[in-house]
Design a protein around this motif. Structure first.
Motif, PDB file in Angstrom:
ATOM      1  N   LEU A   8     -47.471 -40.607 -33.755  1.00  0.00           N
ATOM      2  CA  LEU A   8     -46.114 -40.400 -33.250  1.00  0.00           C
ATOM      3  C   LEU A   8     -45.102 -40.527 -34.382  1.00  0.00           C
ATOM      4  CD1 LEU A   8     -43.724 -40.435 -31.101  1.00  0.00           C
ATOM      5  CD2 LEU A   8     -44.109 -42.922 -31.010  1.00  0.00           C
ATOM      6  N   LEU A   9     -44.188 -39.552 -34.492  1.00  0.00           N
ATOM      7  CA  LEU A   9     -43.005 -39.666 -35.338  1.00  0.00           C
ATOM      8  C   LEU A   9     -41.822 -39.944 -34.421  1.00  0.00           C
ATOM      9  CD1 LEU A   9     -41.324 -39.442 -37.905  1.00  0.00           C
ATOM     10  CD2 LEU A   9     -41.296 -36.955 -37.603  1.00  0.00           C
ATOM     11  N   ASP A  10     -41.244 -41.122 -34.561  1.00  0.00           N
ATOM     12  CA  ASP A  10     -40.102 -41.557 -33.756  1.00  0.00           C
ATOM     13  C   ASP A  10     -38.866 -41.434 -34.644  1.00  0.00           C
ATOM     14  OD1 ASP A  10     -38.275 -42.842 -32.144  1.00  0.00           O
ATOM     15  OD2 ASP A  10     -39.420 -44.719 -31.958  1.00  0.00           O
ATOM     16  N   VAL A  12     -44.667 -44.039 -36.376  1.00  0.00           N
ATOM     17  CA  VAL A  12     -43.874 -44.065 -37.596  1.00  0.00           C
ATOM     18  C   VAL A  12     -42.427 -43.800 -37.216  1.00  0.00           C
ATOM     19  CG1 VAL A  12     -43.454 -43.023 -39.855  1.00  0.00           C
ATOM     20  CG2 VAL A  12     -45.804 -43.266 -39.013  1.00  0.00           C
ATOM     21  N   GLY A  13     -41.570 -44.775 -37.432  1.00  0.00           N
ATOM     22  CA  GLY A  13     -40.148 -44.628 -37.147  1.00  0.00           C
ATOM     23  C   GLY A  13     -39.373 -44.281 -38.406  1.00  0.00           C
ATOM     24  N   ILE A  14     -38.340 -43.458 -38.245  1.00  0.00           N
ATOM     25  CA  ILE A  14     -37.429 -43.137 -39.347  1.00  0.00           C
ATOM     26  C   ILE A  14     -36.011 -43.246 -38.810  1.00  0.00           C
ATOM     27  CG2 ILE A  14     -36.648 -41.396 -41.010  1.00  0.00           C
ATOM     28  CD1 ILE A  14     -39.426 -40.181 -40.958  1.00  0.00           C
ATOM     29  N   ASP A  15     -35.127 -43.878 -39.567  1.00  0.00           N
ATOM     30  CA  ASP A  15     -33.730 -44.018 -39.155  1.00  0.00           C
ATOM     31  C   ASP A  15     -32.853 -44.111 -40.401  1.00  0.00           C
ATOM     32  OD1 ASP A  15     -32.514 -44.950 -36.160  1.00  0.00           O
ATOM     33  OD2 ASP A  15     -31.189 -45.292 -37.867  1.00  0.00           O
ATOM     34  N   ILE A  16     -31.588 -43.700 -40.251  1.00  0.00           N
ATOM     35  CA  ILE A  16     -30.640 -43.784 -41.361  1.00  0.00           C
ATOM     36  C   ILE A  16     -29.999 -45.160 -41.469  1.00  0.00           C
ATOM     37  CG2 ILE A  16     -30.114 -41.321 -41.329  1.00  0.00           C
ATOM     38  CD1 ILE A  16     -27.444 -42.079 -39.914  1.00  0.00           C
ATOM     39  N   SER A  17     -30.195 -46.005 -40.450  1.00  0.00           N
ATOM     40  CA  SER A  17     -29.582 -47.330 -40.421  1.00  0.00           C
ATOM     41  C   SER A  17     -30.547 -48.392 -40.898  1.00  0.00           C
ATOM     42  CB  SER A  17     -29.113 -47.658 -38.989  1.00  0.00           C
ATOM     43  OG  SER A  17     -28.901 -49.055 -38.834  1.00  0.00           O
ATOM     44  N   GLU A  18     -30.185 -49.070 -41.979  1.00  0.00           N
ATOM     45  CA  GLU A  18     -31.014 -50.165 -42.482  1.00  0.00           C
ATOM     46  C   GLU A  18     -31.181 -51.247 -41.431  1.00  0.00           C
ATOM     47  OE1 GLU A  18     -28.209 -49.003 -43.844  1.00  0.00           O
ATOM     48  OE2 GLU A  18     -28.306 -48.916 -46.040  1.00  0.00           O
ATOM     49  N   GLY A  25     -44.629 -37.592 -48.653  1.00  0.00           N
ATOM     50  CA  GLY A  25     -46.074 -37.812 -48.708  1.00  0.00           C
ATOM     51  C   GLY A  25     -46.785 -37.280 -47.479  1.00  0.00           C
ATOM     52  N   PRO A  26     -48.109 -37.098 -47.568  1.00  0.00           N
ATOM     53  CA  PRO A  26     -48.874 -36.556 -46.437  1.00  0.00           C
ATOM     54  C   PRO A  26     -48.814 -37.424 -45.191  1.00  0.00           C
ATOM     55  CG  PRO A  26     -50.336 -37.429 -48.145  1.00  0.00           C
ATOM     56  CD  PRO A  26     -48.965 -37.403 -48.735  1.00  0.00           C
ATOM     57  N   GLU A  27     -48.521 -38.716 -45.372  1.00  0.00           N
ATOM     58  CA  GLU A  27     -48.445 -39.614 -44.217  1.00  0.00           C
ATOM     59  C   GLU A  27     -47.241 -39.322 -43.327  1.00  0.00           C
ATOM     60  OE1 GLU A  27     -46.534 -42.010 -47.652  1.00  0.00           O
ATOM     61  OE2 GLU A  27     -47.966 -40.369 -47.360  1.00  0.00           O
ATOM     62  N   PHE A  28     -46.327 -38.469 -43.809  1.00  0.00           N
ATOM     63  CA  PHE A  28     -45.149 -38.105 -43.022  1.00  0.00           C
ATOM     64  C   PHE A  28     -45.236 -36.679 -42.479  1.00  0.00           C
ATOM     65  CE2 PHE A  28     -43.628 -41.357 -46.082  1.00  0.00           C
ATOM     66  CZ  PHE A  28     -43.335 -42.351 -45.153  1.00  0.00           C
ATOM     67  N   TYR A  29     -46.448 -36.162 -42.403  1.00  0.00           N
ATOM     68  CA  TYR A  29     -46.689 -34.824 -41.845  1.00  0.00           C
ATOM     69  C   TYR A  29     -47.853 -34.876 -40.852  1.00  0.00           C
ATOM     70  CZ  TYR A  29     -43.591 -32.622 -45.253  1.00  0.00           C
ATOM     71  OH  TYR A  29     -42.484 -32.242 -45.990  1.00  0.00           O
ATOM     72  N   ASP A  30     -48.044 -33.751 -40.178  1.00  0.00           N
ATOM     73  CA  ASP A  30     -49.181 -33.567 -39.262  1.00  0.00           C
ATOM     74  C   ASP A  30     -49.187 -34.568 -38.110  1.00  0.00           C
ATOM     75  OD1 ASP A  30     -50.272 -31.316 -40.541  1.00  0.00           O
ATOM     76  OD2 ASP A  30     -51.241 -32.585 -42.040  1.00  0.00           O
ATOM     77  N   PHE A  31     -48.005 -34.813 -37.555  1.00  0.00           N
ATOM     78  CA  PHE A  31     -47.918 -35.681 -36.377  1.00  0.00           C
ATOM     79  C   PHE A  31     -48.327 -34.903 -35.129  1.00  0.00           C
ATOM     80  CE2 PHE A  31     -45.102 -37.836 -39.348  1.00  0.00           C
ATOM     81  CZ  PHE A  31     -45.424 -39.165 -39.124  1.00  0.00           C
ATOM     82  N   ASP A  32     -48.860 -35.627 -34.161  1.00  0.00           N
ATOM     83  CA  ASP A  32     -49.218 -35.027 -32.875  1.00  0.00           C
ATOM     84  C   ASP A  32     -48.000 -34.870 -31.976  1.00  0.00           C
ATOM     85  OD1 ASP A  32     -52.392 -35.077 -32.773  1.00  0.00           O
ATOM     86  OD2 ASP A  32     -51.709 -36.920 -33.749  1.00  0.00           O
ATOM     87  N   ILE A  33     -47.020 -35.738 -32.158  1.00  0.00           N
ATOM     88  CA  ILE A  33     -45.801 -35.690 -31.360  1.00  0.00           C
ATOM     89  C   ILE A  33     -44.641 -36.258 -32.177  1.00  0.00           C
ATOM     90  CG2 ILE A  33     -46.521 -37.872 -30.242  1.00  0.00           C
ATOM     91  CD1 ILE A  33     -44.774 -36.983 -27.813  1.00  0.00           C
ATOM     92  N   ALA A  34     -43.494 -35.605 -32.076  1.00  0.00           N
ATOM     93  CA  ALA A  34     -42.255 -36.101 -32.680  1.00  0.00           C
ATOM     94  C   ALA A  34     -41.213 -36.204 -31.574  1.00  0.00           C
ATOM     95  CB  ALA A  34     -41.768 -35.161 -33.779  1.00  0.00           C
ATOM     96  N   VAL A  35     -40.534 -37.330 -31.514  1.00  0.00           N
ATOM     97  CA  VAL A  35     -39.582 -37.590 -30.431  1.00  0.00           C
ATOM     98  C   VAL A  35     -38.257 -38.079 -31.006  1.00  0.00           C
ATOM     99  CG1 VAL A  35     -39.171 -38.836 -28.264  1.00  0.00           C
ATOM    100  CG2 VAL A  35     -41.519 -38.274 -28.942  1.00  0.00           C
ATOM    101  N   VAL A  36     -37.169 -37.613 -30.403  1.00  0.00           N
ATOM    102  CA  VAL A  36     -35.840 -38.160 -30.673  1.00  0.00           C
ATOM    103  C   VAL A  36     -35.328 -38.731 -29.355  1.00  0.00           C
ATOM    104  CG1 VAL A  36     -33.498 -37.731 -31.459  1.00  0.00           C
ATOM    105  CG2 VAL A  36     -35.399 -36.441 -32.459  1.00  0.00           C
ATOM    106  N   GLY A  37     -35.211 -40.041 -29.289  1.00  0.00           N
ATOM    107  CA  GLY A  37     -34.762 -40.695 -28.073  1.00  0.00           C
ATOM    108  C   GLY A  37     -33.296 -41.065 -28.149  1.00  0.00           C
ATOM    109  N   LEU A  38     -32.457 -40.334 -27.415  1.00  0.00           N
ATOM    110  CA  LEU A  38     -31.018 -40.584 -27.351  1.00  0.00           C
ATOM    111  C   LEU A  38     -30.345 -40.495 -28.722  1.00  0.00           C
ATOM    112  CD1 LEU A  38     -30.906 -43.526 -24.766  1.00  0.00           C
ATOM    113  CD2 LEU A  38     -30.590 -41.081 -24.341  1.00  0.00           C
ATOM    114  N   GLY A  39     -30.836 -39.563 -29.539  1.00  0.00           N
ATOM    115  CA  GLY A  39     -30.239 -39.380 -30.859  1.00  0.00           C
ATOM    116  C   GLY A  39     -29.647 -38.011 -31.083  1.00  0.00           C
TER     117      GLY A  39
END
Length: 251
Positions: free
Chosen positions: A65-67, A87-93, A133-147
């Protein structure tokens, strides 16, 4: 970094430490709605086969999952039982720190769940070095929750996230249906108003965005049965919104 991106980063850094406690009921409501629609989302989830498998044996398959715009981890918490890695990604520290602190407090290995500071939506930087890097590709699902309603360019966001999916992977968003204003029940502006760029999205708008990003396969848009209330008891603000979920597969 655009002015809006900086505004969002600053606001959510300030809000991060109290976000889970202020909105705990809302977060749990949305988690429940996501889990109820697990089959509708259409991913080949990992099921709980703990009775049949050795506790220490590796899972038979991986589901990643890419969140994106993960915040404190609402989507990750909702889908963690059905995937092998979040794997979560956000612009806010601040939000990334809260996400990772929660993971650590629960004793979850970082190999299974972690968040990174990053921005995939910079028009001038399509592949940031820290997320290349390759660890940030080939996800089965990517979701944006309330963003999505915070993004400068939702169409670009969908395209950038689609690039991170494997073929046949699912792109999903949870967001607000169209609304005319951004006032609380008491007539005062909601504190997050300055971070919002879109007043919700219709079925037709979302379908166009998904198809333009190449993730329109089996597109569906469903409205959640109950409205969602965001209540900040400290500041005395309350906001009610109708919420939808939309999903599509990468073609």
């Amino acid at each position: 970094m655009s002015d809006n991106t900086e505004t969002n980063r600053s606001h959510w850094n300030e809000a991060a430490s109290t976000y889970n406690s202020k909105f705990s009921k809302t977060i749990q409501q949305i988690i429940n709605e996501i889990q109820k629609r697990k089959d509708w989302i259409g991913v080949g989830w990992v099921e709980d086969n703990s009775d049949d498998e050795d506790e220490f044996s590796p899972p038979k398959k991986t589901v990643r999952l890419l969140d994106y715009a993960c915040g404190t981890g609402l989507v990750s918490r909702g889908l963690a039982p059905y995937v092998t890695q979040c794997v979560g990604i956000d612009i806010s520290e601040g939000m990334v720190n809260e996400y990772n602190a929660s993971v650590q407090n629960q004793g979850i290995p970082t190999s299974e769940m972690y968040a990174m500071l990053g921005n995939l939506l910079d028009a001038s930087n399509p592949n940031p070095t820290t997320l290349s890097g390759p660890e940030f590709y080939d996800f089965d699902i990517a979701v944006v929750g309330l963003g999505f309603h915070h993004f400068d360019d939702p169409a670009l966001a969908a395209k950038r996230l689609a690039e991170r999916l494997k073929k046949g992977g699912v792109f999903m968003i949870v967001d607000f249906m169209p609304h005319a204003h951004f006032h609380g029940h008491d007539g005062h502006d909601h504190p997050a108003k300055k971070t919002v760029t879109h007043m919700g999205f219709s079925d037709e708008e979302v379908k166009k965005v998904f198809e333009g990003a190449g993730v329109g396969g089996g597109f569906e848009y469903v409205v959640l049965g109950k409205g969602v209330v965001f209540e900040d008891k400290v500041k005395g603000t309350k906001m009610e919104r109708s919420v939808f979920m939309a999903r599509g597969s990468k073609l």
